[in-house]
Design a protein around this motif. Structure first.
Motif, short mmCIF file in Angstrom:
data_model
loop_
_atom_site.label_atom_id
_atom_site.label_comp_id
_atom_site.label_asym_id
_atom_site.label_seq_id
_atom_site.Cartn_x
_atom_site.Cartn_y
_atom_site.Cartn_z
N GLU A 91 12.53 -2.38 6.72
CA GLU A 91 12.00 -1.57 5.63
C GLU A 91 13.11 -0.77 4.94
N LYS A 92 14.08 -0.31 5.72
CA LYS A 92 15.19 0.45 5.14
C LYS A 92 15.97 -0.41 4.15
N ARG A 93 16.11 -1.70 4.47
CA ARG A 93 16.79 -2.62 3.55
C ARG A 93 15.96 -2.80 2.28
N LEU A 94 14.63 -2.89 2.47
CA LEU A 94 13.76 -3.08 1.30
C LEU A 94 13.84 -1.87 0.35
N ILE A 95 13.83 -0.69 0.93
CA ILE A 95 13.82 0.52 0.10
C ILE A 95 15.13 0.66 -0.67
N ASP A 96 16.23 0.23 -0.07
CA ASP A 96 17.54 0.40 -0.70
C ASP A 96 18.17 -0.95 -1.06
N LYS A 97 17.32 -1.92 -1.46
CA LYS A 97 17.81 -3.29 -1.64
C LYS A 97 18.78 -3.43 -2.80
N ASP A 98 18.70 -2.56 -3.81
CA ASP A 98 19.62 -2.70 -4.94
C ASP A 98 21.06 -2.40 -4.54
N ASN A 99 21.25 -1.65 -3.48
CA ASN A 99 22.60 -1.29 -3.05
C ASN A 99 22.97 -1.99 -1.74
N TYR A 100 22.30 -3.11 -1.47
CA TYR A 100 22.51 -3.82 -0.20
C TYR A 100 23.86 -4.52 -0.20
N LYS A 119 0.82 -1.20 0.00
CA LYS A 119 0.00 0.00 0.00
C LYS A 119 0.86 1.26 0.00
N ARG A 120 2.04 1.19 0.59
CA ARG A 120 2.92 2.35 0.69
C ARG A 120 3.93 2.41 -0.45
N GLY A 121 3.77 1.52 -1.43
CA GLY A 121 4.64 1.56 -2.60
C GLY A 121 6.00 0.94 -2.37
N ILE A 122 6.17 0.18 -1.33
CA ILE A 122 7.44 -0.51 -1.07
C ILE A 122 7.31 -1.94 -1.61
N GLU A 123 8.14 -2.28 -2.54
CA GLU A 123 8.03 -3.61 -3.16
C GLU A 123 8.53 -4.69 -2.21
N PRO A 124 7.64 -5.61 -1.80
CA PRO A 124 8.08 -6.66 -0.88
C PRO A 124 8.86 -7.75 -1.61
N LEU A 125 9.60 -8.50 -0.85
CA LEU A 125 10.29 -9.70 -1.36
C LEU A 125 9.67 -10.94 -0.69
#
Length: 559
Positions: free
Chosen positions: A548-557, A385-391
């Motif tokens: 959530e912070k990891r999810l938002i920036d997962k491409d640079n994890y 709902k908040r636009g954060i793509e889940p894994l």
């Protein structure tokens, strides 16, 4: 009756036998020995002997054959009166009455002696029946072991004599006796259990004892200085019975909770301690023979407290879901996570090690697993709902769920209720299942796959029929047990793990290694084809907000 024995003397002799208070044949024999001399002398008897045979019964572990001399002057002649009787249990009693040396019994003496023998036999029968009644009310009808109350009484007697600390108290449970019953049927299973108790009784000394609590559970008192030989005896115990005319031996394996009884212990504290200890032995984490420690009682009390407050804690949402990242070895990017539970009890965050084992024992674990799935689905829904793509989030489920026919339906109902994409859920099942619920596991996995939910097998390499799981289950992910990762400093462990992962990849399974804590471990796992890594090297489990912070920036994890 011989004229030399008066009626009053005859009555006086039998009254002194005190049969109303006699509880066994041995006790009756002693009474006869102590009182027969005057009557025997007047009848010119030189010796009275009995040959006694009692067959095996449920209360008598082996055949008894006794030669008993009730009276002997040492001046024994040849003239003998012999009388035989057969008991109701196919035993026998033979009375042999010898005249004194140089004397031949008169007809009057013979009549008197035969009357005395017949009355003695009747009183023997009464003593035998009293003994059988005493055994029946103090012993288990199937095995002949003491009933619980009689076992406690024996403990109390040792306590009063100051001898209880000479013994170890033992709670003994026969392992997998249900399987033996399934193999041979309950009738032969009963025979095996009777033989089991018989063999233990033959091993024991007179003051040691075994009682049956019911089913395949027993309690014992064994002398401390014999404990080593008792354990050796139990390690090698084979019970042999005849099945369809053929002898068959059954290796009996047991668990034992053992207390080295102390001065301050009483029968109740002994039972409490060994009952607590056998529960720990049944968990299998410390071997089959577990010795009691005081801390176990404290742990047992804590377990009861956890069970008592669990329902209210669940309603109050004291259980929190933490997420531990999973990292792809290809580019060190976040590729998923595992949902792990924590308990916020009065502001203190308790790890699962402090409550999961208790919840497993009393089946509350099933409620907790569904609670975690609910929370995970709520979080995924919130992220979407908040636009954060889940894994994909893996959720652990106890093997106890496999006995619930509605397990798959409940999982699907929860996922659908929250309207999330089923591809974001991964059901994680442990591989250490037994043969009897393997088919249930297979059916459950098939339903999950049909509905788009991924399935992972946890603790791979430690449980029942790993190769069968690989061949038959449609699992998406296989989690290699952390024990293999911890052993990577050993060359043999490296070889095993390398070949295990190679086989999994050929079967088109995604391979995840958990418990990774060092760069060396991660590098080796990457080199042998592991797909995903999970462990403290990358991240510890964390609350939803931090994850959530990891999810938002997962491409640079962790690039």
């Amino acid at each position: 009756m011989a004229k030399d024995v008066s009626f009053n003397e005859f009555v006086d002799f039998f009254s002194k036998l005190n049969t109303e208070n006699v509880k066994s044949i041995d006790e009756f024999n002693d009474n006869v020995k102590n009182n027969i001399s005057s009557v025997a002398a007047k009848l010119n008897i030189g010796k009275i002997a009995i040959d006694y045979m009692a067959p095996v019964t449920v209360f008598r572990m082996q055949e008894v054959m006794k030669y008993i001399e009730l009276y002997n002057t040492g001046n024994v002649g040849e003239d003998c009166i012999s009388k035989s009787y057969i008991t109701g249990e196919n035993g026998s009693t033979v009375f042999n009455i010898y005249a004194i040396n140089g004397h031949t019994f008169s007809e009057e003496e013979r009549k008197s002696i035969k009357s005395i023998v017949y009355l003695l036999y009747l009183l023997y029968g009464r003593s035998r029946l009293v003994g059988i009644y005493h055994e029946a009310v103090t012993r288990d009808g199937l095995t002949g072991a003491l009933i619980t109350g009689e076992f406690m009484k024996r403990c109390s007697m040792h306590k009063m004599r100051g001898q209880l600390p000479l013994y170890n108290g033992i709670f003994l449970n026969i392992k997998n006796f249900k399987i033996i019953n399934q193999m041979v049927g309950s009738t032969y299973g009963d025979e095996i259990m009777r033989e089991f108790v018989r063999r233990i009784n033959l091993f024991m000394d007179k003051d040691e004892c075994i009682g049956r609590l019911g089913g395949d559970n027993f309690v014992l008192l064994v002398q401390k200085d014999k404990m080593g030989s008792f354990i050796s005896f139990m390690d090698n115990l084979v019970c042999e019975i005849n099945i369809n005319g053929e002898p068959r031996g059954f290796k009996i394996e047991v668990r034992m909770g053992i207390l080295s009884i102390r001065e301050e212990d009483d029968p109740s504290s002994v039972m409490n301690a060994i009952s607590t200890t056998i529960n720990i032995a049944k968990q299998g984490r410390y071997g089959d023979y577990v010795w009691f420690e005081d801390k176990m009682i404290e742990d047992e009390i804590n377990s009861k407290k956890i069970s008592l407050v669990f329902s209210d804690a669940l309603i109050s949402k004291e259980f929190l879901v933490y997420y531990q990242p999973k990292v792809s070895v290809l580019d060190n990017s976040l590729c998923g996570c595992e949902a792990l539970v924590r308990w916020n009890r009065y502001g203190e965050i308790l790890p699962p090690s402090e409550f999961i084992s208790t919840l497993e024992k009393d089946d509350n674990i099933c409620q907790l697993d569904f609670y975690v799935l609910e929370r995970v689905c709520e979080d995924i829904n919130d992220w979407e709902k908040r636009g954060i793509e889940p894994l994909r989030v893996s959720v652990n489920f106890s093997r106890k769920h496999l006995y619930d026919e509605d397990f798959a339906d409940i999982v699907l109902t929860i996922v659908r209720k929250h309207g999330i994409n089923p591809q974001h859920i991964e059901v994680e099942l442990t591989e250490s299942v037994s043969a009897d619920n393997y088919d249930r596991m297979h059916a459950f996995v098939s339903v999950m796959k049909e509905n788009g939910i991924s399935v992972s097998i946890d603790d791979f390499g430690t449980g029942y029929s790993s190769l069968s799981l690989l061949k038959d289950l449609e699992a998406d992910v296989v989690k290699v047990d952390r024990s293999f990762v911890a052993g990577l400093n050993q060359n043999n462990d490296r070889i095993v793990l390398k070949n295990m992962i190679s086989m999994l990849r050929e079967l088109h399974k995604e391979v995840l290694a958990e418990g990774v804590e060092t760069l060396d471990q991660a590098s080796f796992l990457t080199s042998i084809g592991c797909d995903i890594i999970q462990g403290f090297l990358y991240d510890r489990p964390m609350p939803k907000e931090e994850f959530e912070k990891r999810l938002i920036d997962k491409d640079n994890y962790y690039r």
